[in-house]
Design a protein around this motif. Structure first.
Motif, PDB file in Angstrom:
ATOM      1  N   UNK A   1       0.843  -1.195   0.000  1.00  0.00           N
ATOM      2  CA  UNK A   1       0.000   0.000   0.000  1.00  0.00           C
ATOM      3  C   UNK A   1       0.882   1.251   0.000  1.00  0.00           C
ATOM      4  N   UNK A   2       0.356   2.324  -0.541  1.00  0.00           N
ATOM      5  CA  UNK A   2       1.035   3.620  -0.481  1.00  0.00           C
ATOM      6  C   UNK A   2       0.857   4.196   0.920  1.00  0.00           C
ATOM      7  N   UNK A   3       1.929   4.721   1.476  1.00  0.00           N
ATOM      8  CA  UNK A   3       1.878   5.285   2.826  1.00  0.00           C
ATOM      9  C   UNK A   3       1.471   6.748   2.745  1.00  0.00           C
ATOM     10  N   UNK A   4       0.188   7.007   2.924  1.00  0.00           N
ATOM     11  CA  UNK A   4      -0.337   8.363   2.797  1.00  0.00           C
ATOM     12  C   UNK A   4       0.067   9.271   3.949  1.00  0.00           C
ATOM     13  N   UNK A   5       0.563   8.685   5.034  1.00  0.00           N
ATOM     14  CA  UNK A   5       1.039   9.521   6.140  1.00  0.00           C
ATOM     15  C   UNK A   5       2.276  10.321   5.734  1.00  0.00           C
ATOM     16  N   UNK A   6       2.940   9.903   4.651  1.00  0.00           N
ATOM     17  CA  UNK A   6       4.119  10.623   4.159  1.00  0.00           C
ATOM     18  C   UNK A   6       3.751  11.853   3.340  1.00  0.00           C
ATOM     19  N   UNK A   7       2.468  12.064   3.091  1.00  0.00           N
ATOM     20  CA  UNK A   7       2.024  13.272   2.390  1.00  0.00           C
ATOM     21  C   UNK A   7       1.925  14.384   3.430  1.00  0.00           C
ATOM     22  N   UNK A   8       2.999  15.148   3.576  1.00  0.00           N
ATOM     23  CA  UNK A   8       3.081  16.143   4.649  1.00  0.00           C
ATOM     24  C   UNK A   8       2.878  17.579   4.162  1.00  0.00           C
ATOM     25  N   UNK A   9       2.731  17.783   2.865  1.00  0.00           N
ATOM     26  CA  UNK A   9       2.388  19.128   2.392  1.00  0.00           C
ATOM     27  C   UNK A   9       0.934  19.426   2.750  1.00  0.00           C
ATOM     28  N   UNK A  10       0.594  20.705   2.818  1.00  0.00           N
ATOM     29  CA  UNK A  10      -0.766  21.105   3.169  1.00  0.00           C
ATOM     30  C   UNK A  10      -1.750  20.623   2.106  1.00  0.00           C
ATOM     31  N   UNK A  11      -2.792  19.926   2.522  1.00  0.00           N
ATOM     32  CA  UNK A  11      -3.792  19.392   1.591  1.00  0.00           C
ATOM     33  C   UNK A  11      -5.178  19.908   1.963  1.00  0.00           C
ATOM     34  N   UNK A  12      -5.895  20.402   0.950  1.00  0.00           N
ATOM     35  CA  UNK A  12      -7.292  20.811   1.092  1.00  0.00           C
ATOM     36  C   UNK A  12      -8.114  19.970   0.124  1.00  0.00           C
ATOM     37  N   UNK A  13      -9.141  19.310   0.625  1.00  0.00           N
ATOM     38  CA  UNK A  13      -9.996  18.446  -0.187  1.00  0.00           C
ATOM     39  C   UNK A  13     -11.338  19.127  -0.434  1.00  0.00           C
ATOM     40  N   UNK A  14     -11.790  19.094  -1.684  1.00  0.00           N
ATOM     41  CA  UNK A  14     -13.136  19.514  -2.042  1.00  0.00           C
ATOM     42  C   UNK A  14     -13.861  18.289  -2.602  1.00  0.00           C
TER      43      UNK A  14
END
Length: 442
Positions: free
Chosen positions: A367-380
């Motif tokens: 699986x891809x480790x999404x916890x490593x996505x540390x840039x600011x993310x905004x979801x719509x």
């Protein structure tokens, strides 16, 4: 009895899919192939469009210009009165990607150097970068007029990014990729290219659907690149597909291995290019009326997602047909099917036990480790989105390393392609995402 019915349905879907896609097998050349690096001068080029007609304003809204159905991306940009550049970026595995740039807005004077904040827009499955341009107040133009330096990406295998340093698209090896390679190779190449060209330390990223998939894979496999992204805006992100009710998932995903087997057998390489037989037929004979558009003439984008035409000007439909679907690999569609069948997860491509062991060192895809996505993310996200279902969005929210906000669109009928094609998109989405971006340097 149920077993026979299920298999009958499966065979029917398989045959319909084959009939629908068989014409794709020989579509492999990008006839507008360009040299390694092509940059148009600042300003507007007048020789693209023979007659530049003003778009009509009807009942307070701008009516789409039907001639835009036959224009390519740079002609679309130029026809709206904006400057453009064309760039080529080569990934580390040899795929040549075409980027289109709108360096500043329509009303800004030409300048020898652009100082705007770079924003990169990445389209989704079966699209090209034109989806950011088709609305009268499309996101790319809205951002350029707001002072941003806009870059438009094209995923490998689509209309504009169908070249390679050594492979020809007529070769089977060219199409051996999915969105895994797009995230692992294409997005790192694009990020570094844009930052080098602009001289900026960071850039903003806006993705729709698979454009978000690619970003999250990139940041998972190359976490050092998080420092180069100031903000990521995710529009209808397609990550976990477990709760999707889109027809592409529900009707075809269970039979994806069989479909892929037959595709491989008969040599189908590209999946849904814009110039396939069926797409050309629809563009020629279909009109923007509801009966045809919901039956014989429905674009693959809408039939695959299950979207209706909520808030969509029907005059835009022939223009959408002129550019979409823009093609991808069969493996890309298969990869989404695998994730749908695997349940609530986000995993790499499943090559089978033996090849998984060789590639990943384990028999199942990691699986891809999404916890490593540390840039600011905004979801719509939309409440009526059948592709990126609200339950799957909620799952994604718990996995990201730095989710800043998750914004539900207040319109209860907002669906997957409303983000790109709804006449209300600027008011409902675009005007609300811009404040999350760094202020441009004017």
């Amino acid at each position: 009895m149920m077993y026979k019915i299920t298999n009958t349905c499966g065979c029917f879907l398989l045959m319909m899919t084959l009939i629908y896609n068989y014409q794709c097998s020989d579509i492999f050349v990008n006839e507008s192939a360009r040299p390694e690096e092509t940059v148009h001068k600042w300003g507007r080029t007048e020789n693209f469009i023979p007659t530049r007609e003003k778009q009509l304003n009807v009942q307070g809204r701008t009516r789409p210009n039907p001639k835009e159905a036959s224009l390519n991306t740079v002609e679309l940009i130029n026809g709206r009165g904006y400057p453009f550049e064309i760039h080529s970026v080569t990934s580390s595995d040899g795929y040549i990607l075409e980027l289109h740039r709108i360096p500043y807005g329509r009303h800004k004077k030409m300048a020898p150097k652009v100082s705007g904040q770079p924003v990169f827009l990445q389209h989704g499955l079966m699209n090209s970068d034109n989806v950011w341009l088709l609305l009268p107040d499309a996101l790319a133009f809205t951002l350029a007029d707001a002072g941003y330096d806009v870059w438009l990406g094209n995923a490998r295998g689509n209309t504009y990014s169908r070249r390679h340093v050594s492979l020809d698209p007529s070769q089977e090896d060219y199409w051996n990729f999915s969105f895994d390679e797009m995230g692992n190779y294409d997005i790192p190449a694009v990020i570094n290219f844009v930052l080098t060209k602009t001289g900026s330390q960071k850039m903003s990223y806006v993705g729709h659907s698979m454009g978000c998939t690619m970003f999250f894979i990139c940041m998972s496999l190359h976490p050092e690149l998080n420092d180069k992204i100031d903000v990521m805006i995710a529009l209808a992100p397609a990550v976990s597909m477990a709760k999707s009710t889109a027809p592409l998932m529900v009707n075809q995903a269970p039979f994806a291995p069989q479909i892929k087997f037959v595709f491989d057998l008969i040599g189908v390489r590209a999946y849904q290019p814009v110039d396939s037989f069926w797409n050309n037929l629809r563009k020629r004979y279909c009109e923007p009326n509801l009966f045809l558009r919901y039956s014989l003439c429905q674009n693959t984008l809408f039939s695959s997602s299950g979207d209706d035409y909520h808030s969509l000007d029907l005059n835009l439909l022939p223009i959408i047909d002129g550019h979409n679907p823009a093609g991808t690999s069969v493996n890309t569609a298969v990869h989404y099917a695998q994730n749908y069948m695997a349940g609530q997860t986000f995993q790499r491509f499943d090559f089978g036990v033996e090849e998984n062991q060789l590639r990943y060192g384990q028999t199942t895809p990691p699986t891809y480790d999404l916890s490593k996505v540390t840039s600011d993310v905004f979801i719509f996200w939309g409440q009526s989105d059948k592709v990126s279902a609200p339950t799957d969005i909620a799952w994604l929210e718990t996995k990201l390393g730095n989710l800043r906000n998750s914004i539900m669109i207040e319109d209860p009928l907002w669906n997957h392609f409303s983000f790109l094609f709804s006449a209300d998109a600027k008011r409902v989405v675009y005007d609300k995402l811009i404040p999350f971006l760094p202020q441009p340097i004017l």
